[in-house]
Scaffold this active site. Structure first.
Site, mmCIF file in Angstrom:
data_model
loop_
_atom_site.group_PDB
_atom_site.id
_atom_site.type_symbol
_atom_site.label_atom_id
_atom_site.label_comp_id
_atom_site.label_asym_id
_atom_site.label_seq_id
_atom_site.Cartn_x
_atom_site.Cartn_y
_atom_site.Cartn_z
ATOM 1 N N SER A 190 -0.131 9.074 -6.986
ATOM 2 C CA SER A 190 -0.643 9.603 -8.252
ATOM 3 C C SER A 190 0.449 10.142 -9.157
ATOM 4 O O SER A 190 0.261 10.267 -10.368
ATOM 5 C CB SER A 190 -1.682 10.702 -7.988
ATOM 6 O OG SER A 190 -1.088 11.773 -7.264
ATOM 7 N N SER A 191 1.611 10.475 -8.588
ATOM 8 C CA SER A 191 2.693 11.054 -9.395
ATOM 9 C C SER A 191 3.998 10.958 -8.617
ATOM 10 O O SER A 191 4.032 10.526 -7.459
ATOM 11 C CB SER A 191 2.401 12.524 -9.736
ATOM 12 O OG SER A 191 2.342 13.314 -8.546
ATOM 13 N N GLY A 192 5.086 11.361 -9.264
ATOM 14 C CA GLY A 192 6.374 11.507 -8.597
ATOM 15 C C GLY A 192 6.901 10.240 -7.961
ATOM 16 O O GLY A 192 6.800 9.141 -8.519
ATOM 17 N N ILE A 193 7.478 10.387 -6.767
ATOM 18 C CA ILE A 193 8.090 9.259 -6.077
ATOM 19 C C ILE A 193 7.064 8.171 -5.789
ATOM 20 O O ILE A 193 7.361 6.976 -5.905
ATOM 21 C CB ILE A 193 8.754 9.731 -4.770
ATOM 22 C CG1 ILE A 193 9.967 10.617 -5.089
ATOM 23 C CG2 ILE A 193 9.181 8.547 -3.908
ATOM 24 C CD1 ILE A 193 10.586 11.282 -3.866
ATOM 25 N N GLY A 194 5.857 8.551 -5.409
ATOM 26 C CA GLY A 194 4.832 7.568 -5.082
ATOM 27 C C GLY A 194 4.471 6.690 -6.262
ATOM 28 O O GLY A 194 4.381 5.464 -6.137
ATOM 29 N N TYR A 203 9.484 22.232 6.899
ATOM 30 C CA TYR A 203 9.557 20.966 6.159
ATOM 31 C C TYR A 203 10.660 20.094 6.749
ATOM 32 O O TYR A 203 10.473 18.893 6.991
ATOM 33 C CB TYR A 203 9.825 21.244 4.681
ATOM 34 C CG TYR A 203 9.980 20.005 3.836
ATOM 35 C CD1 TYR A 203 8.868 19.295 3.401
ATOM 36 C CD2 TYR A 203 11.247 19.535 3.479
ATOM 37 C CE1 TYR A 203 9.008 18.156 2.631
ATOM 38 C CE2 TYR A 203 11.396 18.396 2.715
ATOM 39 C CZ TYR A 203 10.279 17.709 2.292
ATOM 40 O OH TYR A 203 10.424 16.573 1.533
ATOM 41 N N GLY A 211 0.041 8.601 -1.694
ATOM 42 C CA GLY A 211 0.534 9.638 -2.600
ATOM 43 C C GLY A 211 1.093 9.049 -3.882
ATOM 44 O O GLY A 211 2.151 9.466 -4.363
ATOM 45 N N LEU A 252 0.858 -1.181 0.000
ATOM 46 C CA LEU A 252 0.000 0.000 0.000
ATOM 47 C C LEU A 252 0.894 1.231 0.000
ATOM 48 O O LEU A 252 1.722 1.399 0.902
ATOM 49 C CB LEU A 252 -0.906 -0.004 1.232
ATOM 50 C CG LEU A 252 -1.802 1.225 1.461
ATOM 51 C CD1 LEU A 252 -2.726 1.467 0.277
ATOM 52 C CD2 LEU A 252 -2.612 1.061 2.749
ATOM 53 N N SER A 262 13.713 12.475 4.017
ATOM 54 C CA SER A 262 14.496 13.400 3.189
ATOM 55 C C SER A 262 15.872 13.537 3.811
ATOM 56 O O SER A 262 16.033 13.357 5.033
ATOM 57 C CB SER A 262 13.814 14.765 3.119
ATOM 58 O OG SER A 262 14.672 15.732 2.529
#
Length: 271
Positions: A15-19, A146, A13, A10, A133
């Protein structure tokens, strides 16, 4: 375990990028993958089942976990990737805005983990991977909040790993540096812009314009996630990409004064 028997993953996030890159990499490695996004999305051509989940909503989190358990019977791997960016001077953000950032970047991961852990404990196995990060290891001028959230993810992940190892569950955090995604473009803008930071903001924007075209692709991070998910003896921390590895080494071995100068030069601050 063979690549055709990896189990159920599972990924938040996704939908795009790293995920998305992570979901695809796990699918190629033999996992049955469920990805989440805040809005409805069709299942991908790679065979990834997409579900709606807002990680700041307790009911939404529990609903998506229940849905995966109902469809697949268990969850072997949770990848907490959903997150937001916030660039600006620390005093340019209200406490409410910082709380909103933490609600996604830290508490979202905690909500997902709390929802998944009971089923993992019953099955006596599981992996949880949190996308952190390199800013969870070093200071980050104009990304203080962040960075604070990522520092919190580091402490949470390592502490949790010690707690759940008795149930054959392991927790790892992945530490990328700059990654070529639209993440920074979709971040939160400070809600109290101050003219005093205009020059620094321009320098930061210039830095991002310079480094992002040369940054690691999301696939670099995804490959490290797969490694953390499948290592027989997983580490608590994995750096992702050459820049992150170099920064990690500098942070560990360079004298504090030298590291401070390198950091300020990188961020185009007076040394």
């Amino acid at each position: 375990m063979s690549k055709t028997e990896r189990g159920i993953a599972l990924v938040t996030g996704a939908s795009s990028g790293i995920g998305l890159a992570t979901a695809r990499a796990l699918r190629r490695d033999g996992y049955r993958v469920f990805g989440t996004s805040r809005k409805s999305m069709p299942d991908t051509s790679d065979g990834i089942t997409m579900l709606i989940c807002d990680v700041i909503d307790d009911a939404s989190v529990q609903s998506v976990v229940d849905e995966v358990l109902s469809r697949a019977g268990g969850i072997n791997l949770l990848v907490n990737n959903a997150g937001l960016a916030l660039f600006g001077g620390a005093e340019e953000s209200s406490v409410a805005q910082v709380q909103a950032l933490f609600d996604v970047n830290l508490f979202g991961a905690i909500r997902m983990t709390n929802a998944v852990l009971p089923s993992m404990r019953r099955r006596g196995k599981g992996r949880i991977i949190n996308i952190g990060s390199i800013l969870g290891l070093i200071p980050a001028p104009y990304s203080a909040h962040y960075s604070a959230a990522k520092h919190a993810i580091e402490g949470y992940s390592e502490s949790l790993d010690h707690e759940v190892r008795a149930f054959n569950i392991r927790v790892s955090v992945i530490e990328p540096a700059f990654v070529r995604t639209i993440f920074d473009q979709n971040g939160i803008k400070p809600d109290s812009i101050l003219n005093e930071y205009d020059g620094a903001r321009a320098n930061l924007d210039a830095l991002l314009r310079d480094v992002m075209p040369k940054a690691d692709l999301p696939d670099v991070v995804a490959a490290v996630v797969v490694k953390a998910a499948t290592d027989a003896h997983p580490r608590r921390r994995y750096t992702a990409g050459k820049v992150a590895q170099q920064i990690g080494m500098l942070r560990r071995f360079a004298p504090a004064e030298i590291f401070d100068k390198i950091l300020r030069k990188q961020f185009r601050l007076p040394v």
